[in-house]
Design a protein around this motif. Structure first.
Motif, mmCIF file in Angstrom:
data_model
loop_
_atom_site.group_PDB
_atom_site.id
_atom_site.type_symbol
_atom_site.label_atom_id
_atom_site.label_comp_id
_atom_site.label_asym_id
_atom_site.label_seq_id
_atom_site.Cartn_x
_atom_site.Cartn_y
_atom_site.Cartn_z
ATOM 1 N N GLU B 60 139.623 -17.681 2.289
ATOM 2 C CA GLU B 60 138.863 -17.471 3.515
ATOM 3 C C GLU B 60 139.594 -18.154 4.655
ATOM 4 O O GLU B 60 140.032 -19.294 4.516
ATOM 5 C CB GLU B 60 137.477 -18.094 3.380
ATOM 6 N N VAL B 61 139.735 -17.472 5.754
ATOM 7 C CA VAL B 61 140.310 -18.111 6.939
ATOM 8 C C VAL B 61 139.365 -17.895 8.117
ATOM 9 O O VAL B 61 138.539 -16.980 8.117
ATOM 10 C CB VAL B 61 141.719 -17.574 7.285
ATOM 11 N N ALA B 62 139.509 -18.764 9.100
ATOM 12 C CA ALA B 62 138.635 -18.682 10.271
ATOM 13 C C ALA B 62 139.115 -17.590 11.218
ATOM 14 O O ALA B 62 140.301 -17.257 11.271
ATOM 15 C CB ALA B 62 138.630 -20.031 10.982
ATOM 16 N N ARG B 63 138.151 -17.008 11.945
ATOM 17 C CA ARG B 63 138.512 -16.041 12.980
ATOM 18 C C ARG B 63 137.680 -16.351 14.217
ATOM 19 O O ARG B 63 136.471 -16.571 14.143
ATOM 20 C CB ARG B 63 138.229 -14.613 12.518
ATOM 21 N N ILE B 64 138.349 -16.375 15.357
ATOM 22 C CA ILE B 64 137.659 -16.668 16.609
ATOM 23 C C ILE B 64 137.355 -15.344 17.305
ATOM 24 O O ILE B 64 138.254 -14.532 17.514
ATOM 25 C CB ILE B 64 138.519 -17.557 17.526
ATOM 26 N N ASP B 65 136.095 -15.131 17.654
ATOM 27 C CA ASP B 65 135.719 -13.924 18.382
ATOM 28 C C ASP B 65 136.055 -14.142 19.868
ATOM 29 O O ASP B 65 135.433 -14.982 20.532
ATOM 30 C CB ASP B 65 134.212 -13.686 18.196
ATOM 31 N N PRO B 66 137.048 -13.423 20.395
ATOM 32 C CA PRO B 66 137.481 -13.678 21.768
ATOM 33 C C PRO B 66 136.382 -13.405 22.793
ATOM 34 O O PRO B 66 136.377 -13.980 23.882
ATOM 35 C CB PRO B 66 138.665 -12.723 21.952
ATOM 36 N N GLU B 67 135.423 -12.538 22.427
ATOM 37 C CA GLU B 67 134.314 -12.226 23.327
ATOM 38 C C GLU B 67 133.434 -13.458 23.556
ATOM 39 O O GLU B 67 132.914 -13.676 24.644
ATOM 40 C CB GLU B 67 133.434 -11.123 22.715
ATOM 41 N N GLN B 68 133.246 -14.225 22.470
ATOM 42 C CA GLN B 68 132.320 -15.352 22.561
ATOM 43 C C GLN B 68 132.999 -16.677 22.912
ATOM 44 O O GLN B 68 132.338 -17.625 23.314
ATOM 45 C CB GLN B 68 131.589 -15.532 21.228
ATOM 46 N N CYS B 69 134.321 -16.728 22.727
ATOM 47 C CA CYS B 69 135.044 -17.992 22.943
ATOM 48 C C CYS B 69 135.117 -18.310 24.431
ATOM 49 O O CYS B 69 135.469 -17.468 25.239
ATOM 50 C CB CYS B 69 136.450 -17.874 22.347
ATOM 51 N N ARG B 70 134.789 -19.574 24.763
ATOM 52 C CA ARG B 70 134.854 -19.999 26.165
ATOM 53 C C ARG B 70 136.106 -20.828 26.442
ATOM 54 O O ARG B 70 136.265 -21.380 27.525
ATOM 55 C CB ARG B 70 133.614 -20.840 26.519
#
Lengths: 112, 289, 283
Positions: B60-70
């Motif tokens: 499992e790896v992390a994924r950052i949702d660019p829509e929600q990332c500030r």
């Protein structure tokens, strides 16, 4: 007393799963009331360290006896420290069958 | 069914050559498992016919949702593995460095990070003229070959109907792929060769194997290249109560066989004779014959 | 300048190439040789000398039983199974811990602090006047090879010329070793296995963008397939070492062909020149 059994599906008719930490389901049976609770194991596809995490789930459900096929080194240590006894069921029967064998005293204690 | 793993502390000792030879001449119903998933070579020797191919989603790896990332960068501050990087003002997870600990998902104030399983290899089942074969391929740079080995073992067990022997070609080293290979086997055959690091590697490997309830055997490959070191290996085994199941001479027939992608035992040679003797000793000890 | 020596599979002679190259270079300049094959380090066997050990530690949780309420949050959070919360205690599996710090973050009681734990060591020696050998050694049963590799690399940092002997394979330890290197030498054998594994190793190196070249070891002169592959991928052949019983015997004894066989010192010096050329940096 709560007995936890590793299973391939939910319910006491499900076949017993030989793997401990990666069993698809855990079935917890209260031997006093005969009530069974089935939990889907979230660790089936986990990357690693499933043994100790599974033991924590058994502990949380108050199980003092586990019936399964085999346990790994880390799981064995956690079970031992947690005072949970593990019995080997190597047959191809159901959770209910394994429980009957346990009650009859036919299952062998796994060394922890 | 007897489950036997062929292992070696370091690579290049001839482990796969021995595994292939044993598979070739075993003479008992068997199933093969190529647990050397970083460099799966058994399929090169037995021309398998592929039955199934599955994706391996291990890590499992992390994924950052660019829509929600500030873009606050708190995740990067907490990541101990340097896996979160900012490229052109966009925060991203470098999957090669992500250990899958999920700390970033916990600290992100926006709830913008989730864990996703990453496809990092393929698992195959195949048929060969020497029995069914479970094998796999790990995509380069993907970690967690240990879990993939576990999956290969599982496939091999499911293909084992009627087999008396499960023969696993193990990985080099003593890390988690090795642990995954030898846990739950009945016996290991350590292939060593009389090199300068042989004893050192052998001792490390035996230490690890001793933690499991397995019978340990040793085969000494190219034993005649350094007879003095070979003697030291034999002395060590005797002291440790380990059976040396066979000694294979340096033989150009082995080089030719490897070059041609064939088990060496397909033709007669001093190495073939030694491997047949190894098979007889080992199988007798294991109660297979 | 930093050069990694890697191979898709073990036993191709990667360490031998690294040791010979280092030994040759140390005749004329300062060189640091780092053994990043921390599961099976063996470069020290080519260069026996007394070494100074620096322990490698990682942080693992320590639970204050006075503050812990056995709520189970740490055990649920840990993806690696390093903590198991039982009815009367928290059981720790330090060898499964990846030192992410998650447990101490999630503990609502602040009952967890992190303490160092030794998982291996880095052994440092100066076996030749201009050679520094840095060997990473992972303790048996431990899994965090990249941490030991990082520590070994860190200790060699600052040397003008560093050679890294990578672990075999294509998994995380190799990625860790390749981090920050200027060029990579891929060691292979001209067999179907060798080519199969070279293909995998080349893929890894390609994905990092590091310039690479190939050393063919134990060549019997029939290297066409390997040569074709290298041509296709734009991988220059840096050196070819023939298959011979004489070379095998020297190496099995722990000898170095650059010292024991005439002509090989020059060839390893040429290998270095070839690597400098592909790296495109000033050594």
């Amino acid at each position: 007393m709560i007995v936890g059994i590793t299973a391939r599906a939910a319910g006491t008719d499900a076949p017993v799963e030989q793997r401990f930490g990666r069993a698809p389901y855990f079935v917890f049976v209260d031997t006093e009331t005969g009530k069974a609770e089935s939990i889907e194991n979230p660790l089936v596809d986990a990357a690693g360290g499933v043994g100790p995490r599974a033991v924590q789930m058994f502990s949380e459900h108050g199980a003092t006896v586990v019936i399964t096929g085999q346990v790994g080194g880390n799981a064995a240590r956690a079970l031992g420290m947690g005072g949970i006894k593990a019995y080997a069921y190597r047959g191809s029967g159901s959770v209910a069958d394994a429980l009957a064998e346990y009650t009859a005293g036919n299952l062998q204690l796994l060394p922890l | 069914m007897i489950r036997l793993a062929i292992v070696s502390g370091k690579g290049g000792t001839g482990k796969t050559m021995v595994a292939a030879a044993l598979a070739d001449i075993s003479g008992v119903p068997q199933v093969l498992a190529d647990c050397d998933v970083d460099a799966a070579n058994l399929e090169l020797l037995f021309e398998p016919r592929r039955l199934t191919t599955e994706e391996f989603r291990g890590l499992e790896v992390a994924r950052i949702d660019p829509e929600q990332c500030r873009g606050c960068g708190i995740c990067a501050d907490h990541c101990r593995f340097g896996a979160i990087v900012c490229r052109d003002d966009v925060w991203e997870v470098d999957p090669l460095h992500c250990e899958g600990c999920a700390v970033c998902t916990y600290v992100c104030p926006m709830g913008a990070i989730s864990m996703e399983q990453r496809v990092c290899g393929e698992i195959y089942t195949s048929v060969t003229d020497r029995g069914n074969l479970a094998h796999a391929r790990l995509f380069p740079g993907s970690g967690n070959s240990g879990l993939l080995v576990t999956e290969v073992r599982k496939r091999a067990t499911s293909l084992a109907d009627g087999a008396d022997l499960l023969l696993a070609d193990g990985p080099p080293g003593i890390g988690c792929p090795l642990i995954a290979t030898i846990s739950g086997v009945d016996a290991v055959l350590i292939v060593t060769e009389p090199g300068v690091s042989a004893l050192h590697d052998l001792e490390r490997l035996v230490t690890v194997c001793r933690r499991f309830d397995v019978q340990i055997f040793v085969a000494i490959n190219r034993f005649d290249l350094a007879e003095d070191i070979c003697k030291r290996i034999e002395d060590y085994c005797e002291k440790e109560g380990i059976v040396v199941a066979g000694k294979i001479p340096f033989d150009s027939a082995v080089v030719d066989a490897v070059r041609n992608g064939r088990p060496v035992t397909r033709s007669d040679s001093p190495a073939t004779d030694a491997l047949r003797a190894l098979r007889d000793t080992l199988f007798a000890e294991l109660g297979l014959i | 300048m930093k050069i990694a020596i890697a191979s898709g599979k073990g036993g191709t002679g990667k360490s031998t190439v690294a040791a010979n190259l280092a030994c040759t270079l140390a005749l004329s300049r300062e060189v640091a040789l780092v053994d990043c094959d921390v599961e099976e380090p063996n470069l020290h066997l080519f260069f026996p000398d007394s070494a100074e050990d620096v322990p490698v530690t990682t942080l693992v949780p320590e639970i204050d039983p006075a503050l812990c309420t056995l709520c189970g949050e740490c055990g649920k959070f840990c993806r690696f199974g390093a903590l198991s919360v039982l009815k009367d205690r928290v059981l720790l599996f330090p060898e499964l811990c990846h030192s992410c710090g998650g447990c101490s973050l999630v503990c609502p009681q602040g009952a967890i602090r992190e303490v160092p734990r030794t998982i291996g060591r880095v052994a440092c020696s100066c076996p030749l006047s201009r050679l520094t050998l840095v060997s990473g050694v992972l303790n048996e049963g431990e899994v965090m090879a990249p941490t030991v590799i990082r520590a070994a690399k860190m200790l060699a940092e600052g040397h003008p010329l560093i050679l890294y002997d990578a672990s075999p394979g294509i998994a995380c330890p190799v990625i860790e070793t390749l981090e920050g290197v200027d060029a990579c030498i891929l060691v292979t054998e001209s067999t179907p296995f060798g080519l199969h594994d070279l293909r995998l190793a080349a893929e890894v190196v390609e994905s990092t963008g590091i310039p690479a070249g190939v050393v063919i070891n134990r060549s019997d002169g029939r290297d066409e397939e390997t040569l074709d592959f290298c041509r296709e991928r734009g991988l220059p052949i840096l050196m070819t070492i023939p298959f011979s019983r004489e070379i095998a015997a020297i190496q099995n004894r722990g000898g170095l062909i650059c010292r024991d066989l005439p002509g090989w010192e020059e060839r390893f010096a040429d290998l270095f020149e070839a690597v400098v050329k592909i790296a495109g940096v000033n050594p």
